[in-house]
Structure formats: C-alpha cells, structure tokens
Design a protein around this motif. Sequence first.
Motif, mmCIF file in Angstrom:
data_model
loop_
_atom_site.group_PDB
_atom_site.id
_atom_site.type_symbol
_atom_site.label_atom_id
_atom_site.label_comp_id
_atom_site.label_asym_id
_atom_site.label_seq_id
_atom_site.Cartn_x
_atom_site.Cartn_y
_atom_site.Cartn_z
ATOM 1 N N PHE A 39 0.846 -1.202 0.000
ATOM 2 C CA PHE A 39 0.000 0.000 0.000
ATOM 3 C C PHE A 39 0.882 1.253 0.000
ATOM 4 O O PHE A 39 0.623 2.207 -0.741
ATOM 5 C CB PHE A 39 -0.935 -0.028 1.212
ATOM 6 N N GLY A 40 1.937 1.254 0.804
ATOM 7 C CA GLY A 40 2.869 2.374 0.809
ATOM 8 C C GLY A 40 3.505 2.573 -0.558
ATOM 9 O O GLY A 40 3.625 3.702 -1.040
ATOM 10 N N GLY A 41 3.884 1.475 -1.206
ATOM 11 C CA GLY A 41 4.447 1.563 -2.548
ATOM 12 C C GLY A 41 3.442 2.062 -3.564
ATOM 13 O O GLY A 41 3.786 2.850 -4.461
ATOM 14 N N ASP A 42 2.195 1.597 -3.422
ATOM 15 C CA ASP A 42 1.135 2.065 -4.335
ATOM 16 C C ASP A 42 0.916 3.566 -4.194
ATOM 17 O O ASP A 42 0.676 4.267 -5.186
ATOM 18 C CB ASP A 42 -0.179 1.322 -4.063
ATOM 19 N N LEU A 43 0.993 4.065 -2.959
ATOM 20 C CA LEU A 43 0.856 5.508 -2.749
ATOM 21 C C LEU A 43 1.989 6.261 -3.430
ATOM 22 O O LEU A 43 1.767 7.304 -4.044
ATOM 23 C CB LEU A 43 0.825 5.832 -1.253
ATOM 24 N N ASP A 44 3.193 5.727 -3.337
ATOM 25 C CA ASP A 44 4.333 6.372 -3.998
ATOM 26 C C ASP A 44 4.173 6.372 -5.514
ATOM 27 O O ASP A 44 4.591 7.319 -6.180
ATOM 28 C CB ASP A 44 5.638 5.663 -3.623
ATOM 29 N N ASP A 45 3.585 5.315 -6.050
ATOM 30 C CA ASP A 45 3.401 5.207 -7.502
ATOM 31 C C ASP A 45 2.265 6.085 -8.019
ATOM 32 O O ASP A 45 2.224 6.405 -9.204
ATOM 33 C CB ASP A 45 3.119 3.755 -7.908
ATOM 34 N N ALA A 46 1.349 6.456 -7.138
ATOM 35 C CA ALA A 46 0.172 7.234 -7.543
ATOM 36 C C ALA A 46 0.521 8.717 -7.668
ATOM 37 O O ALA A 46 1.455 9.218 -7.025
ATOM 38 C CB ALA A 46 -0.950 7.064 -6.520
ATOM 39 N N ALA A 47 -0.254 9.402 -8.475
ATOM 40 C CA ALA A 47 -0.109 10.853 -8.593
ATOM 41 C C ALA A 47 -0.475 11.491 -7.250
ATOM 42 O O ALA A 47 -1.311 10.962 -6.503
ATOM 43 C CB ALA A 47 -1.015 11.384 -9.697
ATOM 44 N N LEU A 48 0.144 12.601 -6.947
ATOM 45 C CA LEU A 48 -0.077 13.281 -5.668
ATOM 46 C C LEU A 48 -1.560 13.500 -5.388
ATOM 47 O O LEU A 48 -2.026 13.270 -4.272
ATOM 48 C CB LEU A 48 0.666 14.623 -5.661
ATOM 49 N N GLU A 49 -2.320 13.903 -6.399
ATOM 50 C CA GLU A 49 -3.743 14.192 -6.193
ATOM 51 C C GLU A 49 -4.586 12.938 -5.994
ATOM 52 O O GLU A 49 -5.739 13.019 -5.565
ATOM 53 C CB GLU A 49 -4.305 15.042 -7.343
ATOM 54 N N GLU A 50 -4.051 11.742 -6.232
ATOM 55 C CA GLU A 50 -4.798 10.493 -6.042
ATOM 56 C C GLU A 50 -4.579 9.876 -4.662
ATOM 57 O O GLU A 50 -5.342 9.023 -4.232
ATOM 58 C CB GLU A 50 -4.374 9.466 -7.104
ATOM 59 N N ARG A 51 -3.555 10.299 -3.975
ATOM 60 C CA ARG A 51 -3.167 9.642 -2.723
ATOM 61 C C ARG A 51 -4.207 9.789 -1.624
ATOM 62 O O ARG A 51 -4.483 8.840 -0.894
ATOM 63 C CB ARG A 51 -1.812 10.162 -2.264
ATOM 64 N N GLU A 52 -4.797 10.972 -1.498
ATOM 65 C CA GLU A 52 -5.824 11.149 -0.462
ATOM 66 C C GLU A 52 -6.989 10.192 -0.684
ATOM 67 O O GLU A 52 -7.471 9.566 0.258
ATOM 68 C CB GLU A 52 -6.347 12.583 -0.434
ATOM 69 N N SER A 53 -7.435 10.045 -1.920
ATOM 70 C CA SER A 53 -8.572 9.159 -2.178
ATOM 71 C C SER A 53 -8.197 7.700 -1.917
ATOM 72 O O SER A 53 -9.045 6.905 -1.507
ATOM 73 C CB SER A 53 -9.123 9.350 -3.592
ATOM 74 N N MET A 54 -6.948 7.322 -2.128
ATOM 75 C CA MET A 54 -6.514 5.960 -1.821
ATOM 76 C C MET A 54 -6.551 5.714 -0.313
ATOM 77 O O MET A 54 -6.992 4.648 0.139
ATOM 78 C CB MET A 54 -5.106 5.726 -2.373
ATOM 79 N N ILE A 55 -6.096 6.696 0.457
ATOM 80 C CA ILE A 55 -6.126 6.585 1.914
ATOM 81 C C ILE A 55 -7.577 6.551 2.395
ATOM 82 O O ILE A 55 -7.958 5.711 3.213
ATOM 83 C CB ILE A 55 -5.332 7.739 2.558
ATOM 84 N N ARG A 56 -8.385 7.442 1.866
ATOM 85 C CA ARG A 56 -9.808 7.484 2.235
ATOM 86 C C ARG A 56 -10.480 6.149 1.896
ATOM 87 O O ARG A 56 -11.257 5.614 2.680
ATOM 88 C CB ARG A 56 -10.505 8.644 1.530
ATOM 89 N N GLY A 57 -10.192 5.612 0.729
ATOM 90 C CA GLY A 57 -10.791 4.342 0.315
ATOM 91 C C GLY A 57 -10.417 3.200 1.243
ATOM 92 O O GLY A 57 -11.268 2.379 1.610
ATOM 93 N N ALA A 58 -9.154 3.141 1.645
ATOM 94 C CA ALA A 58 -8.714 2.081 2.563
ATOM 95 C C ALA A 58 -9.420 2.204 3.911
ATOM 96 O O ALA A 58 -9.852 1.198 4.497
ATOM 97 C CB ALA A 58 -7.206 2.149 2.742
ATOM 98 N N LEU A 59 -9.561 3.428 4.388
ATOM 99 C CA LEU A 59 -10.250 3.642 5.667
ATOM 100 C C LEU A 59 -11.738 3.336 5.548
ATOM 101 O O LEU A 59 -12.325 2.695 6.434
ATOM 102 C CB LEU A 59 -10.044 5.080 6.148
ATOM 103 N N ARG A 60 -12.342 3.769 4.461
ATOM 104 C CA ARG A 60 -13.780 3.562 4.283
ATOM 105 C C ARG A 60 -14.120 2.067 4.168
ATOM 106 O O ARG A 60 -15.113 1.602 4.712
ATOM 107 C CB ARG A 60 -14.285 4.323 3.063
ATOM 108 N N ARG A 61 -13.288 1.308 3.434
ATOM 109 C CA ARG A 61 -13.552 -0.133 3.293
ATOM 110 C C ARG A 61 -13.601 -0.813 4.653
ATOM 111 O O ARG A 61 -14.407 -1.702 4.875
ATOM 112 C CB ARG A 61 -12.502 -0.785 2.399
ATOM 113 N N ALA A 62 -12.741 -0.393 5.562
ATOM 114 C CA ALA A 62 -12.753 -0.986 6.900
ATOM 115 C C ALA A 62 -13.889 -0.425 7.746
ATOM 116 O O ALA A 62 -14.600 -1.175 8.413
ATOM 117 C CB ALA A 62 -11.417 -0.750 7.601
ATOM 118 N N ALA A 63 -14.070 0.877 7.716
ATOM 119 C CA ALA A 63 -15.077 1.521 8.576
ATOM 120 C C ALA A 63 -16.491 1.104 8.217
ATOM 121 O O ALA A 63 -17.353 1.020 9.095
ATOM 122 C CB ALA A 63 -14.937 3.040 8.490
ATOM 123 N N ASP A 64 -16.745 0.854 6.949
ATOM 124 C CA ASP A 64 -18.099 0.537 6.495
ATOM 125 C C ASP A 64 -18.457 -0.942 6.592
ATOM 126 O O ASP A 64 -19.539 -1.334 6.177
ATOM 127 C CB ASP A 64 -18.298 1.007 5.046
#
Length: 145
Positions: free
Chosen positions: A17-42
């Motif tokens: 996941f850390g590597g995927d964040l590094d590979d993603a564009a800066l503007e995509e990283r927040e949504s990746m973090i949000r998505g990971a949190l939402r999948r667990a929270a929901d």
Amino acid sequence: MGTWDIGPFDNDTAADFGGDLDDAALEERESMIRGALRRAADHADHLDTSDGERAVAAAALVVAQHPDGEPACPNYGPLKPLSELPADLRTLAVDALDQVVAELSELADLWSEAVNGPKWRHGITRLRDVLDPPIPTQEEALFEI
C-alpha cells in the motif's frame, strides 16, 4: 500473513500500500487513503485481513499528520511526502480502527492467537487515542492539575 513485526507497515499488504501511494499521482493519494479507511469503517460484517492491514497503514498516515502523532514507518511506508490530509479523515480513521479490532475482524482474530497480539492491539489503541483521545477519569484529571 506476511508479517514481520507489529507496526502499521510491518506486513506485505501495508508495505505494498505504501508503494502504491508512492506510484500514484499526488492528487490520487488522499482518495486511496480514504478508500482504505472507508472499506474498513463501512464493514458491517466480516473484515478481511488485507482490508484491515491497509486500514491500519492508512490510519497511521493520518496520525502522522496530527500534532500529537508520530511519523509513519520510513522503511516500508510511503517514501514520498503526502499532501496535508483533510481533518475529516481523523474520524474515518477512528471508525476504521474500531472495526479492525472488532469481533468480526479477521486481522484481530489472527493477532489474538499471536504471541505479540497484545502489543499489536496496544499499538492500534495508541493510533486511535491520538485521533480521539480518551476522556480522563476524575482521578486522572486531578493528577494533571
């Protein structure tokens, strides 16, 4: 479970996941973090190990930007800096961490059988407490004065 220690990024899924964040564009990283949190929270039912591990890693990144937080793992977490994350992710991270340690969490179940399970759970509690500090008891409040 490809896990080598109890830290938020000390497993294959979180390190990836850390590597995927590094590979993603800066503007995509927040949504990746949000998505990971939402999948667990929901999760109203069973939370699988991978989603739990990503949620813990994502929560650690939110904690790292909190004034009382600690930096995320420099070895296995993302190497590239993140933009400032919105404050609403703190609440989502708390909800995700609550699900990670809940009865229907596969990750919590696996750690309950491990020797370092109590240390892992303590680490999750520390992350959570940065984002949602417990209210001190009357006795604790008196000692702070």
